[in-house]
Design a protein around this motif. Sequence first.
Motif, PDB file in Angstrom:
ATOM      1  N   PHE A 221       0.846  -1.194   0.000  1.00  0.00           N
ATOM      2  CA  PHE A 221       0.000   0.000   0.000  1.00  0.00           C
ATOM      3  C   PHE A 221       0.879   1.241   0.000  1.00  0.00           C
ATOM      4  O   PHE A 221       0.758   2.118  -0.859  1.00  0.00           O
ATOM      5  CB  PHE A 221      -0.919  -0.015   1.228  1.00  0.00           C
ATOM      6  N   TYR A 234      -9.524   1.770  -0.081  1.00  0.00           N
ATOM      7  CA  TYR A 234      -8.302   2.523  -0.392  1.00  0.00           C
ATOM      8  C   TYR A 234      -8.060   3.670   0.597  1.00  0.00           C
ATOM      9  O   TYR A 234      -7.098   4.414   0.460  1.00  0.00           O
ATOM     10  CB  TYR A 234      -8.364   3.075  -1.820  1.00  0.00           C
ATOM     11  N   ARG A 251      -3.697   8.710 -12.754  1.00  0.00           N
ATOM     12  CA  ARG A 251      -2.918   7.709 -13.486  1.00  0.00           C
ATOM     13  C   ARG A 251      -1.488   7.738 -12.958  1.00  0.00           C
ATOM     14  O   ARG A 251      -0.835   8.782 -12.982  1.00  0.00           O
ATOM     15  CB  ARG A 251      -2.902   8.005 -14.983  1.00  0.00           C
ATOM     16  N   LYS A 252      -1.042   6.585 -12.501  1.00  0.00           N
ATOM     17  CA  LYS A 252       0.317   6.508 -11.965  1.00  0.00           C
ATOM     18  C   LYS A 252       1.356   6.648 -13.080  1.00  0.00           C
ATOM     19  O   LYS A 252       1.109   6.227 -14.218  1.00  0.00           O
ATOM     20  CB  LYS A 252       0.527   5.163 -11.262  1.00  0.00           C
ATOM     21  N   ALA A 253       2.474   7.217 -12.738  1.00  0.00           N
ATOM     22  CA  ALA A 253       3.575   7.330 -13.705  1.00  0.00           C
ATOM     23  C   ALA A 253       4.879   7.049 -12.979  1.00  0.00           C
ATOM     24  O   ALA A 253       5.015   7.346 -11.792  1.00  0.00           O
ATOM     25  CB  ALA A 253       3.603   8.712 -14.320  1.00  0.00           C
ATOM     26  N   PHE A 254       5.803   6.458 -13.701  1.00  0.00           N
ATOM     27  CA  PHE A 254       7.120   6.220 -13.122  1.00  0.00           C
ATOM     28  C   PHE A 254       8.162   6.569 -14.185  1.00  0.00           C
ATOM     29  O   PHE A 254       7.878   6.552 -15.372  1.00  0.00           O
ATOM     30  CB  PHE A 254       7.250   4.759 -12.666  1.00  0.00           C
ATOM     31  N   ASN A 282     -10.858   7.304 -18.502  1.00  0.00           N
ATOM     32  CA  ASN A 282     -11.056   5.914 -18.084  1.00  0.00           C
ATOM     33  C   ASN A 282     -10.098   5.519 -16.966  1.00  0.00           C
ATOM     34  O   ASN A 282      -9.662   4.377 -16.885  1.00  0.00           O
ATOM     35  CB  ASN A 282     -10.859   5.007 -19.316  1.00  0.00           C
ATOM     36  N   GLU A 283      -9.762   6.487 -16.132  1.00  0.00           N
ATOM     37  CA  GLU A 283      -8.763   6.219 -15.094  1.00  0.00           C
ATOM     38  C   GLU A 283      -9.431   6.028 -13.732  1.00  0.00           C
ATOM     39  O   GLU A 283     -10.540   6.515 -13.504  1.00  0.00           O
ATOM     40  CB  GLU A 283      -7.769   7.382 -15.019  1.00  0.00           C
ATOM     41  N   PRO A 284      -8.756   5.338 -12.813  1.00  0.00           N
ATOM     42  CA  PRO A 284      -9.332   5.145 -11.475  1.00  0.00           C
ATOM     43  C   PRO A 284      -9.234   6.422 -10.639  1.00  0.00           C
ATOM     44  O   PRO A 284      -8.598   7.394 -11.057  1.00  0.00           O
ATOM     45  CB  PRO A 284      -8.447   4.041 -10.888  1.00  0.00           C
ATOM     46  N   TYR A 286      -7.889   6.533  -7.544  1.00  0.00           N
ATOM     47  CA  TYR A 286      -6.937   6.287  -6.459  1.00  0.00           C
ATOM     48  C   TYR A 286      -5.586   5.907  -7.059  1.00  0.00           C
ATOM     49  O   TYR A 286      -5.516   5.464  -8.214  1.00  0.00           O
ATOM     50  CB  TYR A 286      -7.440   5.151  -5.548  1.00  0.00           C
ATOM     51  N   ILE A 288      -2.180   3.989  -5.322  1.00  0.00           N
ATOM     52  CA  ILE A 288      -1.479   3.531  -4.118  1.00  0.00           C
ATOM     53  C   ILE A 288      -0.111   2.970  -4.514  1.00  0.00           C
ATOM     54  O   ILE A 288       0.205   2.851  -5.693  1.00  0.00           O
ATOM     55  CB  ILE A 288      -2.299   2.492  -3.323  1.00  0.00           C
ATOM     56  N   ASN A 289       0.666   2.639  -3.513  1.00  0.00           N
ATOM     57  CA  ASN A 289       2.008   2.086  -3.711  1.00  0.00           C
ATOM     58  C   ASN A 289       2.890   3.055  -4.503  1.00  0.00           C
ATOM     59  O   ASN A 289       3.529   2.691  -5.485  1.00  0.00           O
ATOM     60  CB  ASN A 289       1.925   0.716  -4.402  1.00  0.00           C
TER      61      ASN A 289
END
Lengths: 330, 132
Positions: A221, A234, A251-254, A282-284, A286, A288-289
Amino acid sequence: MQLQSTYIRDTFLLTALLLIMAGCKKKDYELPVPKDVLQNDCIKRTQGPNIVGQTIEFAYAMAILAEKGKLVSAHVEATIDGAAGTWMENKSYYTNNSGVDVGITVGSTSVTTKNITTVSFSKDTNAATLRYYYIIPDAARGQSVSFTFSAESSNGETVSYKMGPYTIAKMDMKRNIAVSDGNLAYISIADMTAYNATDAAAKAGSIDLVYLYRNLTTSAFNHALVSPAADAQYLPGITLPGGVNRSTNERKAFNLQDYNLAQLQYGIYIDDLDFQQLNMSNEPNYAINLKQEAGVWVETADHKYRAYIYFNSANNTSKSAVLSIKRYAM
Amino acid sequence: MKHLIIISALIMLSATACKKDYPVDDDGLLITPRAECYVSNFELLGADYVTVLTKSPVIDTTAQTVNVTVQFGTDLKNLFPQFTLATDCKLDPKIVGKVDFSDLANPKQYTVISGNRQIQKTYKVLITVQPR
């Protein structure tokens, strides 16, 4: 026929000989003759998008032959007045043996009046490079700005150099926002600020994300940015302040260490165009991590803002993080 | 002149003699004699192009299933699957971008087609979400 072929052969040989001789000829080196007029040159030192509140830096060089005169003044004229703090160096720099830039004062402190910045030379100087720092004003947002650099010498000559136009980005930026689990945990994209629960209740309509850190043994988490409206699983152990209920797409990005936000060595820049082309439908709601150097693209529930939130640092022990935001108003 | 024509003809002949007609399929991919048809590895990346799997996938080539466990909180609507196939195989449907795996009751199916294009095996991708 025999005579003709001999003639052709001799002509060919002679041409080849001439070519070889010409090829061997060496040109004598000639000392370059400097131009005997006042000269100038300019480079833009900053890269990436031009963001309101940030600096555009130039290096303006000017020179005249010593026997012709000396430098009297340097001016910069911007098409839009710079914000407070716009200035020009009155020092010319050289690099010493240790690789350190050493400044030598060559003129009076720069004077900025509206859109014109001036440095008057106070030392006998016939060559100098002065740096100019333009603080981008809010009035320039989304517009183009150009600069005219000019220099004047004691023999009455003037010279000028045009730079630009440069487009000023529409987006905003705020760096180093401290967030902490259970305290400064309620983030408003509109304000680009993190609030505690009490302040968040007062600004419930503008709270877009909740920062939390959970160290779970069963799943990863860790650090999270979760919409208040996200599924309760969440937001473990979170009691939302009254009225905090917005749903923000994320939207997560790395590996997207924007240079302006991360202030690291990566030459990546997020510009207005990235926000314009972002499709967050179309993204969530939340993410996490998350960890240090990760980021999250977000779009607010009212579709007024798109933003990129970057994790400058994340501390598991203190359950806190430092965030930086680039935000684009739609 | 006569010699020149003969030499040119010889060069052309030798060039065409080396050319061999390789069979290709509708995708322009080479059809080979290989009959192997299986998935050898599987990976699932999130929107941030980082793996969402908690452990190595379990691939059952007899039951034709790929069993994976994804991290808690994985956004199942926006995933990038990556298949590793036996030599010369191809996949149908092709993966061209994000895939929505959120309908866990109806697992996504992918057909592996052998190098000789004669054998087809349909694999189911079965996803389990790690509990919190």
